[in-house]
Design an enzyme around this catalytic site. Structure first.
Site, mmCIF file in Angstrom:
data_model
loop_
_atom_site.group_PDB
_atom_site.id
_atom_site.type_symbol
_atom_site.label_atom_id
_atom_site.label_comp_id
_atom_site.label_asym_id
_atom_site.label_seq_id
_atom_site.Cartn_x
_atom_site.Cartn_y
_atom_site.Cartn_z
ATOM 1 N N LYS A 186 36.605 -0.573 23.628
ATOM 2 C CA LYS A 186 36.715 -2.019 23.373
ATOM 3 C C LYS A 186 36.928 -2.788 24.680
ATOM 4 O O LYS A 186 36.552 -3.961 24.785
ATOM 5 C CB LYS A 186 37.832 -2.290 22.358
ATOM 6 C CG LYS A 186 39.214 -1.797 22.765
ATOM 7 C CD LYS A 186 40.041 -2.823 23.486
ATOM 8 C CE LYS A 186 41.393 -2.277 23.881
ATOM 9 N NZ LYS A 186 42.232 -3.287 24.560
ATOM 10 N N THR A 243 40.519 -8.373 22.128
ATOM 11 C CA THR A 243 40.285 -8.173 23.554
ATOM 12 C C THR A 243 39.061 -8.925 24.052
ATOM 13 O O THR A 243 39.008 -9.329 25.222
ATOM 14 C CB THR A 243 40.126 -6.669 23.859
ATOM 15 O OG1 THR A 243 41.172 -5.950 23.225
ATOM 16 C CG2 THR A 243 40.192 -6.403 25.345
#
Length: 327
Positions: A186, A243
């Site tokens: 991620k 994120t």
């Protein structure tokens, strides 16, 4: 419960602050000067400025003394330090180890559970905690939910019960590989999202990158033995969305600064924190080659980080791909 949190960075400090509400917690850091400054000021100015440390939280720079009589070791160092910490502790520990490290070990390319297996043994009681969690928000007492994964279902249930809190909800999993791959990849997708925003490509482009990034994460994770459903959970989709959209994300900011033409070395120095996606990109491309998995976004980010292409060339490499079925 007596808990030793190892690593006085932002995430380790935030976890220690939170856990000290219900447990006896000692926060360890290898930097003696930093620990002394925290004792005197009651603030971790470097990583969590403006947030007061609880008086109940103990601070230590003595690793062996920190784990004496502890019930749980929670390692929150960067993954590059995980091996040295576990190697030092290996002859002395007899209690479960939980880690909050994300990414791949430099040089070896190993995930955290692989490092732990080498040092502690395959059957040692271990677990990983991962999910959408900015340290500053948890430290302020804002609600957070994460995944806690272990191959040992009894350990998972025990830690979920012991650590569960209205402000930090824990969801159990037995898919350690999937959780760790998601936590590593991620950050790569966050760099891509920051690049897209830095080039002013708009919300549509960012949404597409996040969606196709999730597909890449799942593709590699399943190839390595993870479960596809893990990537739709907190440690996958949840962490990715946070994120790749939150301005507090270090990896997202790396992408934005790269879009502005700044050099990577300068960016990392300015951040003053570890941006795990930088190292992860190289390892993920190696894994893609090993498992014969198509990861175009990861490859684009890796090439950009190593100055093989420019930000605009990175964009063109994705836009000019051949059309294909989504599934």
């Amino acid at each position: 419960m007596n808990i030793s949190v190892l690593g006085h960075g932002a995430w380790g400090s935030a976890l220690a602050i939170h856990l000290s509400q219900q447990h006896q917690v000692t926060l360890w850091g290898r930097d003696s000067n930093a620990i002394q400054n925290m004792r005197e000021s009651h603030v971790n100015e470097t990583y969590l400025p403006g947030i007061t440390l609880p008086t109940a939280l103990k601070l230590s720079d003595d690793l062996l003394n920190t784990i004496n009589e502890t019930d749980l070791i929670l390692v929150a160092t960067p993954i590059a330090a995980l091996r040295s910490v576990l190697t030092t502790l290996q002859p002395l520990i007899h209690n479960p180890v939980l880690w909050a490290c994300k990414g791949f070990e430099p040089k070896t390319g190993l995930l955290a559970h692989q490092i732990a297996a080498e040092i502690l043994g395959e059957k040692y009681p271990c677990a990983v905690i991962s999910g959408p969690s900015f340290a500053q928000e948890l430290a302020k007492g804002l609600p957070t939910a994460v995944t806690l994964a272990s191959n040992d279902i009894e350990l998972t249930q025990h830690l979920m019960q012991a650590l569960h809190h209205p402000r930090l909800r824990l969801y159990g999993s037995q898919d350690v590989i999937g959780v760790e791959i998601a936590g590593a990849m991620k950050n790569i997708m966050a760099i891509a999202a920051g690049l897209s925003d830095g080039l002013s490509l708009g919300h549509n482009a960012r949404a597409a990158l996040i969606t196709r990034g999730l597909a890449e994460m799942s593709r590699l994770g399943v190839a390595m033995g993870g479960k596809s459903e893990t990537f739709m959970g907190l440690s996958g989709l949840g962490d990715l969305v946070l994120t790749a959209t939150g301005p507090l994300s270090r990896n997202y900011r790396v992408g934005k600064f790269l879009a502005e033409g700044q050099h990577l070395e300068v960016i990392l120095k300015q951040l003053g924190h570890v941006a795990e996606g930088v190292g992860a990109a190289f390892e993920v491309v190696n894994l893609a080659n090993t498992y014969h998995v198509d990861l175009p976004i990861s490859r684009m980010v890796e090439a950009l980080l190593h100055r093989q292409i420019t930000a605009h060339q990175a964009l063109e490499s994705l836009l000019n791909r051949e059309p294909k079925l989504e599934i």
